[in-house]
Motif scaffolding. Sequence first.
Motif, PDB file in Angstrom:
ATOM      1  N   LYS A   1       4.195  21.407   5.639  1.00  0.00           N
ATOM      2  CA  LYS A   1       3.922  19.953   5.630  1.00  0.00           C
ATOM      3  C   LYS A   1       5.220  19.152   5.651  1.00  0.00           C
ATOM      4  O   LYS A   1       5.322  18.161   6.354  1.00  0.00           O
ATOM      5  CB  LYS A   1       3.091  19.575   4.416  1.00  0.00           C
ATOM      6  N   ALA A   2       6.217  19.584   4.878  1.00  0.00           N
ATOM      7  CA  ALA A   2       7.498  18.879   4.853  1.00  0.00           C
ATOM      8  C   ALA A   2       8.183  18.920   6.215  1.00  0.00           C
ATOM      9  O   ALA A   2       8.790  17.929   6.645  1.00  0.00           O
ATOM     10  CB  ALA A   2       8.396  19.490   3.782  1.00  0.00           C
TER      11      ALA A   2
ATOM     12  N   ARG B   1      27.188  33.528  10.969  1.00  0.00           N
ATOM     13  CA  ARG B   1      27.563  32.397  11.821  1.00  0.00           C
ATOM     14  C   ARG B   1      26.668  32.157  13.030  1.00  0.00           C
ATOM     15  O   ARG B   1      26.702  31.077  13.612  1.00  0.00           O
ATOM     16  CB  ARG B   1      29.003  32.579  12.289  1.00  0.00           C
ATOM     17  N   VAL B   2      25.871  33.146  13.433  1.00  0.00           N
ATOM     18  CA  VAL B   2      25.089  33.002  14.654  1.00  0.00           C
ATOM     19  C   VAL B   2      23.590  33.184  14.399  1.00  0.00           C
ATOM     20  O   VAL B   2      22.784  32.423  14.921  1.00  0.00           O
ATOM     21  CB  VAL B   2      25.564  34.015  15.734  1.00  0.00           C
ATOM     22  N   TYR B   3      23.238  34.143  13.619  1.00  0.00           N
ATOM     23  CA  TYR B   3      21.824  34.485  13.410  1.00  0.00           C
ATOM     24  C   TYR B   3      21.133  33.387  12.596  1.00  0.00           C
ATOM     25  O   TYR B   3      21.658  32.948  11.577  1.00  0.00           O
ATOM     26  CB  TYR B   3      21.728  35.818  12.664  1.00  0.00           C
ATOM     27  N   PRO B   4      19.973  32.917  13.037  1.00  0.00           N
ATOM     28  CA  PRO B   4      19.275  31.847  12.297  1.00  0.00           C
ATOM     29  C   PRO B   4      18.882  32.277  10.881  1.00  0.00           C
ATOM     30  O   PRO B   4      18.442  33.399  10.662  1.00  0.00           O
ATOM     31  CB  PRO B   4      18.027  31.586  13.151  1.00  0.00           C
ATOM     32  N   LYS B   5      19.050  31.364   9.958  1.00  0.00           N
ATOM     33  CA  LYS B   5      18.675  31.612   8.553  1.00  0.00           C
ATOM     34  C   LYS B   5      17.209  31.231   8.362  1.00  0.00           C
ATOM     35  O   LYS B   5      16.698  30.360   9.053  1.00  0.00           O
ATOM     36  CB  LYS B   5      19.524  30.770   7.587  1.00  0.00           C
ATOM     37  N   PRO B   6      16.552  31.853   7.418  1.00  0.00           N
ATOM     38  CA  PRO B   6      15.166  31.465   7.157  1.00  0.00           C
ATOM     39  C   PRO B   6      15.097  30.065   6.550  1.00  0.00           C
ATOM     40  O   PRO B   6      15.988  29.659   5.810  1.00  0.00           O
ATOM     41  CB  PRO B   6      14.684  32.527   6.162  1.00  0.00           C
ATOM     42  N   GLU B   7      14.043  29.340   6.888  1.00  0.00           N
ATOM     43  CA  GLU B   7      13.845  28.003   6.330  1.00  0.00           C
ATOM     44  C   GLU B   7      13.298  28.078   4.912  1.00  0.00           C
ATOM     45  O   GLU B   7      13.588  27.225   4.081  1.00  0.00           O
ATOM     46  CB  GLU B   7      12.861  27.221   7.202  1.00  0.00           C
ATOM     47  N   LEU B   8      12.479  29.073   4.662  1.00  0.00           N
ATOM     48  CA  LEU B   8      11.839  29.258   3.361  1.00  0.00           C
ATOM     49  C   LEU B   8      11.915  30.727   2.998  1.00  0.00           C
ATOM     50  O   LEU B   8      11.585  31.589   3.812  1.00  0.00           O
ATOM     51  CB  LEU B   8      10.366  28.820   3.425  1.00  0.00           C
TER      52      LEU B   8
ATOM     53  N   ALA C   1       0.692  28.140  -1.440  1.00  0.00           N
ATOM     54  CA  ALA C   1       1.082  26.751  -1.722  1.00  0.00           C
ATOM     55  C   ALA C   1       2.519  26.491  -1.271  1.00  0.00           C
ATOM     56  O   ALA C   1       2.820  25.415  -0.727  1.00  0.00           O
ATOM     57  CB  ALA C   1       0.921  26.449  -3.208  1.00  0.00           C
ATOM     58  N   ALA C   2       3.409  27.452  -1.483  1.00  0.00           N
ATOM     59  CA  ALA C   2       4.809  27.286  -1.062  1.00  0.00           C
ATOM     60  C   ALA C   2       4.908  27.194   0.456  1.00  0.00           C
ATOM     61  O   ALA C   2       5.643  26.360   0.998  1.00  0.00           O
ATOM     62  CB  ALA C   2       5.657  28.446  -1.581  1.00  0.00           C
ATOM     63  N   ILE C   3       4.159  28.028   1.164  1.00  0.00           N
ATOM     64  CA  ILE C   3       4.164  27.991   2.630  1.00  0.00           C
ATOM     65  C   ILE C   3       3.579  26.674   3.131  1.00  0.00           C
ATOM     66  O   ILE C   3       4.146  26.023   4.008  1.00  0.00           O
ATOM     67  CB  ILE C   3       3.400  29.198   3.208  1.00  0.00           C
ATOM     68  N   GLU C   4       2.470  26.255   2.556  1.00  0.00           N
ATOM     69  CA  GLU C   4       1.834  25.000   2.966  1.00  0.00           C
ATOM     70  C   GLU C   4       2.750  23.806   2.715  1.00  0.00           C
ATOM     71  O   GLU C   4       2.909  22.924   3.565  1.00  0.00           O
ATOM     72  CB  GLU C   4       0.508  24.810   2.237  1.00  0.00           C
ATOM     73  N   SER C   5       3.390  23.784   1.564  1.00  0.00           N
ATOM     74  CA  SER C   5       4.300  22.686   1.221  1.00  0.00           C
ATOM     75  C   SER C   5       5.479  22.632   2.197  1.00  0.00           C
ATOM     76  O   SER C   5       5.857  21.560   2.666  1.00  0.00           O
ATOM     77  CB  SER C   5       4.793  22.868  -0.214  1.00  0.00           C
TER      78      SER C   5
ATOM     79  N   PRO D   1      21.103  29.733  -3.291  1.00  0.00           N
ATOM     80  CA  PRO D   1      21.832  28.591  -2.718  1.00  0.00           C
ATOM     81  C   PRO D   1      22.110  28.706  -1.215  1.00  0.00           C
ATOM     82  O   PRO D   1      22.540  27.744  -0.599  1.00  0.00           O
ATOM     83  CB  PRO D   1      23.166  28.583  -3.483  1.00  0.00           C
ATOM     84  N   LEU D   2      21.850  29.854  -0.623  1.00  0.00           N
ATOM     85  CA  LEU D   2      22.204  30.068   0.781  1.00  0.00           C
ATOM     86  C   LEU D   2      21.136  29.632   1.778  1.00  0.00           C
ATOM     87  O   LEU D   2      21.379  29.619   2.975  1.00  0.00           O
ATOM     88  CB  LEU D   2      22.523  31.556   1.020  1.00  0.00           C
ATOM     89  N   VAL D   3      19.951  29.316   1.285  1.00  0.00           N
ATOM     90  CA  VAL D   3      18.853  28.934   2.178  1.00  0.00           C
ATOM     91  C   VAL D   3      18.270  27.595   1.721  1.00  0.00           C
ATOM     92  O   VAL D   3      18.368  27.235   0.550  1.00  0.00           O
ATOM     93  CB  VAL D   3      17.754  30.025   2.222  1.00  0.00           C
ATOM     94  N   PRO D   4      17.658  26.844   2.656  1.00  0.00           N
ATOM     95  CA  PRO D   4      17.143  25.519   2.293  1.00  0.00           C
ATOM     96  C   PRO D   4      16.099  25.531   1.178  1.00  0.00           C
ATOM     97  O   PRO D   4      16.117  24.674   0.308  1.00  0.00           O
ATOM     98  CB  PRO D   4      16.519  25.013   3.604  1.00  0.00           C
ATOM     99  N   GLN D   5      15.178  26.490   1.217  1.00  0.00           N
ATOM    100  CA  GLN D   5      14.131  26.564   0.193  1.00  0.00           C
ATOM    101  C   GLN D   5      14.029  28.016  -0.292  1.00  0.00           C
ATOM    102  O   GLN D   5      13.832  28.920   0.509  1.00  0.00           O
ATOM    103  CB  GLN D   5      12.779  26.145   0.769  1.00  0.00           C
ATOM    104  N   PHE D   6      14.137  28.194  -1.587  1.00  0.00           N
ATOM    105  CA  PHE D   6      14.057  29.526  -2.180  1.00  0.00           C
ATOM    106  C   PHE D   6      13.078  29.438  -3.336  1.00  0.00           C
ATOM    107  O   PHE D   6      13.328  28.731  -4.315  1.00  0.00           O
ATOM    108  CB  PHE D   6      15.445  29.959  -2.682  1.00  0.00           C
TER     109      PHE D   6
END
Length: 193
Positions: free
Chosen positions: A189-190, A117-124, A182-186, A159-164
Amino acid sequence: MGVNLEASTLLLPTTRLLLAAKRARGGRPDLVASSLRDVGDAPSAPPGRGAALRNTARLSVWMTEEWLRQLVALAAGLRGRIVVFDRHFYLDYYHADVDAGRRRGVAERLHGWMLARVYPKPELVIMLDAPAEVLHARKPEATVAWLERRRQQYLELAPLVPQFVVVDVDRPLDAAVSEVAAAIESSWKAKNS
């Protein structure tokens, strides 16, 4: 900045002192949040009062270390840098402390609540994946069965993170590295378009 404090160069002075004291007593200089035993394992007997207090103190130190790493990541991100965690605390401790499907102590429940509930989740999240037998052959620290269960647990987290992104690393290194880059760059960029 991963979850292995033993291998970390970023530690609070108090944690460094605790690890040195454990080494001096002849103990393994590890400090982990919660046991990463399998979710299906039988829960251990409830700890006595002294063990419960030690467990709470240990977890308090661990949570402070988690937040130190998050503050360092935030500062780097504000300067426009990409921050890479070897492993992320939310994902690594999801099945042990966040998931309510198993019996946990008070300290583990507090840790799970904080992560959920508090700790930031990874974006990727980039999962470097290979069959358990391959992982075991590369680094035989656990059984093949345990590695396969942990591998499946990680795959369940998609399903728990925006990009997996799952990257097959049972192939030439150059191909796997190219896919990770490529995944990091994409993702970058997004986020910045």
